[in-house]
Design an enzyme around this catalytic site. Sequence first.
Site, PDB file in Angstrom:
ATOM      1  N   GLU A 275      -3.924  17.666 -10.315  1.00 17.23           N
ATOM      2  CA  GLU A 275      -4.738  18.538 -11.979  1.00 17.23           C
ATOM      3  C   GLU A 275      -6.105  18.440 -12.091  1.00 17.23           C
ATOM      4  O   GLU A 275      -6.851  17.929 -13.044  1.00 17.23           O
ATOM      5  CB  GLU A 275      -3.980  17.356 -13.476  1.00 17.23           C
ATOM      6  CG  GLU A 275      -4.140  17.830 -14.546  1.00 17.23           C
ATOM      7  CD  GLU A 275      -3.902  17.233 -15.584  1.00 17.23           C
ATOM      8  OE1 GLU A 275      -2.666  16.695 -15.278  1.00 17.23           O
ATOM      9  OE2 GLU A 275      -3.824  16.813 -16.203  1.00 17.23           O
TER      10      GLU A 275
ATOM     11  N   LYS B  30       7.571  22.986 -12.595  1.00 17.75           N
ATOM     12  CA  LYS B  30       6.784  22.377 -12.072  1.00 17.75           C
ATOM     13  C   LYS B  30       6.182  22.274 -10.088  1.00 17.75           C
ATOM     14  O   LYS B  30       5.547  21.987 -11.244  1.00 17.75           O
ATOM     15  CB  LYS B  30       7.809  20.607 -12.411  1.00 17.75           C
ATOM     16  CG  LYS B  30       6.343  19.788 -12.878  1.00 17.75           C
ATOM     17  CD  LYS B  30       6.337  18.872 -13.455  1.00 17.75           C
ATOM     18  CE  LYS B  30       5.875  17.911 -13.883  1.00 17.75           C
ATOM     19  NZ  LYS B  30       5.153  16.640 -14.363  1.00 17.75           N
TER      20      LYS B  30
ATOM     21  N   LYS C 112       3.173  11.709 -10.634  1.00 20.67           N
ATOM     22  CA  LYS C 112       2.306  10.855 -11.554  1.00 20.67           C
ATOM     23  C   LYS C 112       3.066   9.751 -11.664  1.00 20.67           C
ATOM     24  O   LYS C 112       4.448   9.678 -12.031  1.00 20.67           O
ATOM     25  CB  LYS C 112       2.263  11.443 -12.884  1.00 20.67           C
ATOM     26  CG  LYS C 112       1.295  13.219 -12.668  1.00 20.67           C
ATOM     27  CD  LYS C 112       0.552  13.469 -14.344  1.00 20.67           C
ATOM     28  CE  LYS C 112      -0.487  14.562 -14.375  1.00 20.67           C
ATOM     29  NZ  LYS C 112      -0.345  14.945 -15.635  1.00 20.67           N
TER      30      LYS C 112
ATOM     31  N   ASN D 236       0.514  20.262 -19.836  1.00 19.41           N
ATOM     32  CA  ASN D 236      -0.173  20.127 -21.326  1.00 19.41           C
ATOM     33  C   ASN D 236       0.334  20.372 -22.205  1.00 19.41           C
ATOM     34  O   ASN D 236      -0.505  19.930 -23.145  1.00 19.41           O
ATOM     35  CB  ASN D 236      -1.492  19.376 -21.044  1.00 19.41           C
ATOM     36  CG  ASN D 236      -1.462  17.875 -20.038  1.00 19.41           C
ATOM     37  OD1 ASN D 236      -0.623  17.130 -19.745  1.00 19.41           O
ATOM     38  ND2 ASN D 236      -2.528  17.870 -19.509  1.00 19.41           N
TER      39      ASN D 236
ATOM     40  N   ARG E  23       0.675  -1.157   0.430  1.00 19.03           N
ATOM     41  CA  ARG E  23       0.559  -0.266  -0.365  1.00 19.03           C
ATOM     42  C   ARG E  23       0.999   1.255  -0.056  1.00 19.03           C
ATOM     43  O   ARG E  23       0.103   2.355   0.542  1.00 19.03           O
ATOM     44  CB  ARG E  23      -0.850  -0.041   0.913  1.00 19.03           C
ATOM     45  CG  ARG E  23      -2.044  -0.801   0.954  1.00 19.03           C
ATOM     46  CD  ARG E  23      -3.287  -0.801   1.850  1.00 19.03           C
ATOM     47  NE  ARG E  23      -4.046  -1.565   1.980  1.00 19.03           N
ATOM     48  CZ  ARG E  23      -4.242  -3.028   2.768  1.00 19.03           C
ATOM     49  NH1 ARG E  23      -3.624  -3.121   3.441  1.00 19.03           N
ATOM     50  NH2 ARG E  23      -5.033  -3.970   2.412  1.00 19.03           N
TER      51      ARG E  23
ATOM     52  N   GLU F  68      10.348  19.354 -23.526  1.00 18.65           N
ATOM     53  CA  GLU F  68       9.815  19.720 -22.675  1.00 18.65           C
ATOM     54  C   GLU F  68       9.945  20.807 -21.577  1.00 18.65           C
ATOM     55  O   GLU F  68       9.662  21.666 -21.112  1.00 18.65           O
ATOM     56  CB  GLU F  68       9.757  18.484 -21.410  1.00 18.65           C
ATOM     57  CG  GLU F  68       8.985  17.196 -22.281  1.00 18.65           C
ATOM     58  CD  GLU F  68       7.448  16.989 -21.962  1.00 18.65           C
ATOM     59  OE1 GLU F  68       6.713  18.324 -21.044  1.00 18.65           O
ATOM     60  OE2 GLU F  68       7.512  15.755 -21.899  1.00 18.65           O
TER      61      GLU F  68
ATOM     62  N   HIS G 235       8.526  11.421 -27.974  1.00 19.70           N
ATOM     63  CA  HIS G 235       7.708  12.324 -26.982  1.00 19.70           C
ATOM     64  C   HIS G 235       7.803  13.776 -26.672  1.00 19.70           C
ATOM     65  O   HIS G 235       6.963  14.096 -27.552  1.00 19.70           O
ATOM     66  CB  HIS G 235       7.115  11.615 -26.004  1.00 19.70           C
ATOM     67  CG  HIS G 235       6.096  12.541 -24.845  1.00 19.70           C
ATOM     68  ND1 HIS G 235       4.698  12.555 -24.724  1.00 19.70           N
ATOM     69  CD2 HIS G 235       6.259  13.574 -24.292  1.00 19.70           C
ATOM     70  CE1 HIS G 235       5.113  12.888 -24.564  1.00 19.70           C
ATOM     71  NE2 HIS G 235       5.689  13.550 -23.474  1.00 19.70           N
TER      72      HIS G 235
ATOM     73  N   HIS H  46      -0.253  14.126 -28.023  1.00 17.41           N
ATOM     74  CA  HIS H  46      -0.588  12.154 -27.944  1.00 17.41           C
ATOM     75  C   HIS H  46      -1.366  12.401 -29.617  1.00 17.41           C
ATOM     76  O   HIS H  46      -0.967  10.558 -29.972  1.00 17.41           O
ATOM     77  CB  HIS H  46      -1.652  11.819 -27.311  1.00 17.41           C
ATOM     78  CG  HIS H  46      -0.930  12.097 -26.466  1.00 17.41           C
ATOM     79  ND1 HIS H  46      -1.599  12.777 -24.480  1.00 17.41           N
ATOM     80  CD2 HIS H  46       0.606  12.295 -25.486  1.00 17.41           C
ATOM     81  CE1 HIS H  46      -0.350  12.935 -23.252  1.00 17.41           C
ATOM     82  NE2 HIS H  46       0.025  12.583 -24.294  1.00 17.41           N
TER      83      HIS H  46
ATOM     84  N   ARG I 189      -2.475  22.107 -12.968  1.00 16.86           N
ATOM     85  CA  ARG I 189      -1.516  21.526 -13.520  1.00 16.86           C
ATOM     86  C   ARG I 189      -1.850  21.170 -15.298  1.00 16.86           C
ATOM     87  O   ARG I 189      -1.274  20.195 -16.032  1.00 16.86           O
ATOM     88  CB  ARG I 189      -1.464  20.215 -12.451  1.00 16.86           C
ATOM     89  CG  ARG I 189      -0.727  19.238 -13.105  1.00 16.86           C
ATOM     90  CD  ARG I 189      -0.327  18.105 -12.035  1.00 16.86           C
ATOM     91  NE  ARG I 189       0.590  17.278 -12.372  1.00 16.86           N
ATOM     92  CZ  ARG I 189       1.316  16.401 -11.786  1.00 16.86           C
ATOM     93  NH1 ARG I 189       0.899  16.102 -10.282  1.00 16.86           N
ATOM     94  NH2 ARG I 189       2.555  15.721 -11.924  1.00 16.86           N
TER      95      ARG I 189
ATOM     96  N   HIS J 183       0.678  19.172 -25.823  1.00 14.69           N
ATOM     97  CA  HIS J 183       0.280  17.019 -25.518  1.00 14.69           C
ATOM     98  C   HIS J 183      -0.770  16.562 -26.626  1.00 14.69           C
ATOM     99  O   HIS J 183      -0.546  15.727 -26.487  1.00 14.69           O
ATOM    100  CB  HIS J 183       0.609  17.030 -24.350  1.00 14.69           C
ATOM    101  CG  HIS J 183       1.579  17.233 -23.420  1.00 14.69           C
ATOM    102  ND1 HIS J 183       2.455  18.264 -23.318  1.00 14.69           N
ATOM    103  CD2 HIS J 183       2.351  16.185 -22.996  1.00 14.69           C
ATOM    104  CE1 HIS J 183       3.392  18.141 -22.717  1.00 14.69           C
ATOM    105  NE2 HIS J 183       3.831  16.429 -22.677  1.00 14.69           N
TER     106      HIS J 183
END
Length: 372
Positions: free
Chosen positions: A238, A228, A145, A246, A123, A187, A267, A253, A242, A249
């Site tokens: 988010e 960040k 993330k 993106n 956990r 980035e 990427h 994507h 946040r 992005h």
Amino acid sequence: MTINTVTVDLPGRSYDIRIGAGVLAEAGPRIAKMGGRKHVAIVTDENVAALHIKTLQDNLHAAGLTSEALILPPGEATKSWPHLERTVEWLLDQKVERGDVVVAFGGGVIGDLAGFAASILRRGVRFVQIPTSLLAQVDSSVGGKTGINAPHGKNLIGAFHQPSLVLCDTALLDTLTSRDFLAGYGEVFKYGLLGDAAFFEWLEVNAPRMPTNMDARVHAVTRSCQMKADIVARDETEQGDRALLNLGHTFCHALEAATGYSDRLLHGEGVAIGCALAFETSARMGLCSQEDPSRVRAHLADMGMKKDLVDIPGDLPDAAALLDLMGQDKKVVDGTLRFIMARGIGDAFVTSDVPGDVVRGVLDDALAHKNG
Ligand code: GLY
């Protein structure tokens, strides 16, 4: 040599990001101070292990810690159920307990996978990120993330699980290929575009020196991590701001899906092209000046990077198919796609109010240029 510290300020879970050439040497002393057993489980990949694992393990050893490494295959395919299962079971074999520390030593794939494994093991156990790619140092290792990919799409299975420490050794980036370094730069420049015009101006002058100049590199990684860290402290999960991270992005994507997540488009390259397309869309909507998208592309050209669809090798589907792929993005909320648009360089915002025909026009024109 400059070593900087950026703190991610979260209630009860604040942590430091240490940035500079040689900070890998802090791993042993800092992990030893964190408590837990004197045994560290490291998750890494074959490429990183071949170059750097001995340095890390020697450093841990000098601090009185034993260590064992799980060496996984490099590449995006490792962010999968089978490798997650293998990692979690290996961590159990290593007898990792609640108070112990797992080390993620690699690029974004290893950080996301090992972080997710740490989040579900017993956990949740603590983990330290030691990112070895530029992309991981400025983005994926910071902010918690974690996750793996699903057949339905990238990063669809995961958890927010903050690391306890991030060590960004900017000297490790010397071993990256030029293509990987520049992809990571996609980035970095995103941060200037989304929220800091002065940083973008600094990058216009100094970023071409980043591959060879350590001071420029440390400054760029530090400013990126500060931005960040600020955004994550405001909006860890988010719900709002946040999403600014993106920028570029949604286009990225769709392009990654259209190129089969292959070597045709990395990427970070997709993020760079996506940022240029987001600025083009913003200009056509009258949100920012016509000069802004040209300035974005001019900087990418100065860096020797891909800047438009014409730079992606091979065929691409038509604009309607790309729009369809954008609609499958996980940023769709109640069937509405959220875009990050800009009022100018350094001034991005989140909106659902972007007419489909404007986006389609941007893509049609970019495809016509590619196919013309
Ligand atoms: N890479 C985007 C984020 O961490 O939110």
